[in-house]
Design a protein around this motif. Structure first.
Motif, mmCIF file in Angstrom:
data_model
loop_
_atom_site.group_PDB
_atom_site.id
_atom_site.type_symbol
_atom_site.label_atom_id
_atom_site.label_comp_id
_atom_site.label_asym_id
_atom_site.label_seq_id
_atom_site.Cartn_x
_atom_site.Cartn_y
_atom_site.Cartn_z
ATOM 1 N N GLU A 171 83.351 88.348 47.274
ATOM 2 C CA GLU A 171 84.796 88.496 47.415
ATOM 3 C C GLU A 171 85.168 88.996 48.807
ATOM 4 N N LEU A 172 85.999 88.226 49.489
ATOM 5 C CA LEU A 172 86.418 88.599 50.843
ATOM 6 C C LEU A 172 87.370 89.790 50.841
ATOM 7 N N GLY A 173 87.913 90.130 49.668
ATOM 8 C CA GLY A 173 88.770 91.303 49.557
ATOM 9 C C GLY A 173 88.122 92.444 48.806
ATOM 10 N N ASP A 174 86.781 92.441 48.758
ATOM 11 C CA ASP A 174 86.040 93.469 48.012
ATOM 12 C C ASP A 174 86.316 94.854 48.594
ATOM 13 N N ALA A 175 86.496 95.830 47.703
ATOM 14 C CA ALA A 175 86.759 97.202 48.143
ATOM 15 C C ALA A 175 85.517 97.864 48.732
ATOM 16 N N ALA A 211 89.843 86.849 47.232
ATOM 17 C CA ALA A 211 89.732 87.566 45.961
ATOM 18 C C ALA A 211 89.303 89.005 46.184
ATOM 19 N N GLY A 212 89.601 89.848 45.215
ATOM 20 C CA GLY A 212 89.208 91.247 45.274
ATOM 21 C C GLY A 212 89.889 92.021 44.166
ATOM 22 N N GLN A 213 89.387 93.218 43.914
ATOM 23 C CA GLN A 213 89.948 94.069 42.876
ATOM 24 C C GLN A 213 90.700 95.230 43.521
ATOM 25 N N GLY A 214 91.799 95.634 42.862
ATOM 26 C CA GLY A 214 92.563 96.760 43.372
ATOM 27 C C GLY A 214 94.021 96.433 43.530
ATOM 28 N N ALA A 215 94.759 97.335 44.171
ATOM 29 C CA ALA A 215 96.184 97.132 44.392
ATOM 30 C C ALA A 215 96.388 95.894 45.261
ATOM 31 N N PRO A 216 97.394 95.073 44.944
ATOM 32 C CA PRO A 216 97.599 93.824 45.685
ATOM 33 C C PRO A 216 97.681 93.991 47.199
ATOM 34 N N GLY A 238 94.089 85.006 40.228
ATOM 35 C CA GLY A 238 94.378 86.363 40.675
ATOM 36 C C GLY A 238 95.560 86.400 41.614
ATOM 37 N N GLN A 239 95.556 87.362 42.515
ATOM 38 C CA GLN A 239 96.672 87.502 43.446
ATOM 39 C C GLN A 239 96.858 86.288 44.345
ATOM 40 N N SER A 240 95.775 85.533 44.582
ATOM 41 C CA SER A 240 95.902 84.364 45.459
ATOM 42 C C SER A 240 96.797 83.292 44.850
ATOM 43 N N SER A 241 97.048 83.372 43.521
ATOM 44 C CA SER A 241 97.942 82.422 42.869
ATOM 45 C C SER A 241 99.402 82.845 42.974
ATOM 46 N N ASN A 242 99.650 83.955 43.600
ATOM 47 C CA ASN A 242 101.010 84.385 43.937
ATOM 48 C C ASN A 242 101.295 83.876 45.348
#
Length: 305
Positions: A112-116, A148-153, A185-189
């Motif tokens: 995930e490129l947005g990994d915490a 992708a990633g987990q956490g606040a948008p 996920g958020q990328s679909s927004n």
């Protein structure tokens, strides 16, 4: 790992650099028609996974079965071959022999490129290096990645934007783009992804708007027409997702005439990729139905609509 004297060396930018060079990839094709039609390999994922199609013959099939001259690869069908240049050479040889151009590689399952976690995110960035090399070797204009990633948008957006910028820096010498698909996920927004692309702030970072991937979560579906409109200013490709068709040959989830008007009104004149994902008809039938629908809508535009 070395193969035929071509190898990847991590270092340089603190993230890595490619140790070999290939001729720059050409920019997406332009034509007199409003758009051209390509084929995404995912349209045949069941056929490939059943062992009924060797990915090396994908280009041949696209030309002989569907009369198409451009394709979009999926890395998971040759995941362990990214630095196998004998395999890549065979892919390219068969495509060139059929007069088919490789447009991009869709890259999944690389972290995930947005990994915490900073180490995990660094690993995800590095995992994409080899696909930049492979795409350049095949003559593609882009690799498609996921934000992708987990956490606040807003936090995921910040981390993903940083990763995308770093990949853009690496891809730039090859005139190769790094493009993000709305892919869950958020990328679909659409608004979130557009903001992430702006924050990445690199000329090589763009989008691959997909007509159908707008499910943010189990209970949230983003408006697909709004989403595509928000992503088109950054588009380097377009994915015409299809699932099912009515008796008149119209896709039952997406109004293709409306959606393609959004695409063309944005000034886009590149390839629109068939990506059939339904299960109501065999994959080859779904591809033909999608192609016929795209051709019908394209004809109305070419006729002066």
């Amino acid at each position: 790992m070395r193969t035929d004297r071509r190898h990847l060396i991590l270092g340089g930018l603190g993230l890595g650099s490619l140790a070999w060079r290939t001729p720059p990839a050409a920019s997406p094709a332009r034509c007199q028609e409003p758009f051209k039609i390509s084929l995404a390999e995912w349209s045949l994922h069941r056929t490939i996974r059943a062992g009924e199609l060797d990915p090396r013959d994908f280009a041949v099939l696209a030309r002989e079965e569907f009369g198409l001259d451009a394709i979009e690869h999926v890395n998971t069908f040759f995941q362990d071959r990214a630095t196998d240049f004998e395999y890549l050479h065979e892919l390219k040889l068969r495509a060139d022999g059929s007069g088919v151009r490789s447009l991009l590689i869709m890259c999944d399952a690389e972290g995930e490129l947005g990994d915490a976690d900073q180490a995990a995110r660094r690993s995800a960035i590095e995992n994409h290096f080899r696909w930049i090399a492979a795409a350049a070797f095949l003559g593609c204009h882009s690799i498609r990645v996921n934000a992708a990633g987990q956490g606040a948008p807003d936090e995921v957006s910040q981390r993903a934007a940083d990763s995308l910028h770093r990949l853009g820096v690496l891809a730039d010498p090859y005139q190769l783009d790094v493009i993000v698909e709305n892919h869950g996920g958020q990328s679909s927004n659409g608004a979130w992804l557009a903001a992430t692309i702006r924050a990445a702030d690199h000329r090589r970072v763009g989008t691959l708007p997909d007509f159908g991937n707008f499910r943010v979560s189990a209970g949230e579906e983003y408006d697909r027409y709004r989403g595509v409109a928000e992503l088109m200013p950054f588009a380097r490709g377009v994915s015409a997702k299809s699932h099912a068709f009515d008796a008149e040959g119209n896709e039952t989830h997406t109004d293709y005439a409306r959606m393609l008007k959004i695409v063309l009104d944005a000034g886009y004149r590149g390839y629109v990729g068939i990506e059939y994902e339904g299960d109501g008809v065999p994959e080859k039938v779904g591809i033909r139905l999608t192609k016929a629908l795209l051709e019908r809508v394209r004809g109305s535009w070419a006729g002066g609509r």
